[in-house]
Write an enzyme that holds these catalytic residues in place. Structure first.
Site, PDB file in Angstrom:
ATOM      1  CE1 TYR A  94      -6.818  -3.245  -4.131  1.00  0.00           C
ATOM      2  CE2 TYR A  94      -6.244  -0.773  -2.248  1.00  0.00           C
ATOM      3  CZ  TYR A  94      -6.594  -1.998  -2.688  1.00  0.00           C
ATOM      4  OH  TYR A  94      -7.021  -3.342  -1.600  1.00  0.00           O
TER       5      TYR A  94
ATOM      6  CB  SER B  43      -9.777  -1.809   0.594  1.00  0.00           C
ATOM      7  OG  SER B  43      -8.895  -0.938   1.006  1.00  0.00           O
TER       8      SER B  43
END
Ligand SMILES: NC(=O)c1ccc[n+]([C@@H]2O[C@H](COP(=O)([O-])OP(=O)(O)OC[C@H]3O[C@@H](n4cnc5c(N)ncnc54)[C@H](O)[C@@H]3O)[C@@H](O)[C@H]2O)c1
Length: 238
Positions: free
Chosen positions: A143, A130
């Site tokens: 995350y 990401s």
């Protein structure tokens, strides 16, 4: 060199929700590959039912991962897409650990389980990282940490397995319209701010990620390993 995957098999892990994984699975299928997909749900998204061999698989369950890989005859491409995040919940240690278990350990478990099959085929792994691997993320600390680790793990596995003929790469998507981003997209100011900062002027769609996955798995990328390619409309460089 071409994006022709006829005679190849691909497995996309975390492709059950019509998001990025499903778009990648459809692209490999359209390019001729035999594609299996996995996810936490009982069944894939309605539009994908019947299109792929589907396996319900929790990547935090090591025994289930082993059994799944043992049941696959051949594998040329492994795409690790499974991930969770929950904005504002990740300062809780138990949930932090769960996010890391799915996103990082799950990626490692799947890669390790398929290492023999990928070695036999001279295949490749694509990990979905990401943009948040590189940004601080106060609402999503687990995350961000897990994705930074996925990018790092990609480099380590690339070196460790180069001698086995396996390439290992990653993709770092930017803001993409999927179920995972649905909650943040309920805030019109956030949606507009992303559009404004993104040089290409919009949120990404799952299909925007698929071409890079095909490229990384193809012979066109035969000298590419350990890379993490941003696919974010330029958000991370603006
Ligand atoms: N949507 C975005 O804006 C965005 C941005 C950057 C990166 N990503 C990454 O792209 C990938 C796909 O994201 P998406 O937006 O399509 O998400 P999604 O929520 O639509 O799909 C996530 C998938 O992971 C699976 N999954 C969740 N927990 C699991 C577990 N314990 N075991 C096995 N599978 C599990 C789900 O079943 C689902 O198939 C993820 O790795 C995500 O972090 C998404």
């Amino acid at each position: 060199m071409s994006l022709d995957f006829r005679g190849k098999s691909a497995c996309v892990v975390g492709a059950s929700r019509a998001g990025i994984g499903a778009a990648i699975a459809r692209a490999f299928k359209a390019a001729g590959a035999e594609v299996s997909i996995t996810g936490m749900e009982d069944a894939p998204a309605p539009e994908d039912q019947g299109a792929f061999t589907y396996h319900q698989l929790d990547v935090t369950d090591g025994d289930a991962v082993e059994a799944f890989s043992a049941g696959q005859k051949r594998l040329d491409v492994l795409v690790n897409c499974a991930a969770i995040t929950e904005r504002g919940e990740e300062m809780v240690p138990d949930f932090f650990a769960q996010v890391v278990d799915v996103n990082l350990h799950g990626t490692f478990r799947m890669a390790l389980a398929f290492h023999p099959a990928l070695k036999a085929s001279g295949g490749s792994v694509i990990n979905i990282s990401s943009m948040y691997a590189g940004f601080g993320s106060p609402k999503n600390p687990a995350y961000g940490a897990s994705k930074a680790a996925v990018t790092q793990l990609t480099k380590s596995l690339a070196i460790a397995w180069a001698g086995d003929g396996i390439r290992v790469n990653a993709i770092a998507p930017g803001f993409i319209v999927t179920e995972q981003s649905a909650r943040s997209r309920t805030d019109p100011a956030h949606v507009a701010a992303v559009n404004l900062r993104t040089p290409l002027g919009r949120w990404g769609q799952p299909d925007d990620i698929a071409g890079t996955a095909l490229f990384l798995a193809s012979d066109a990328a035969q000298f590419v390993t350990g890379a993490c390619i941003p696919v974010d409309g330029g958000y991370s460089i603006a």
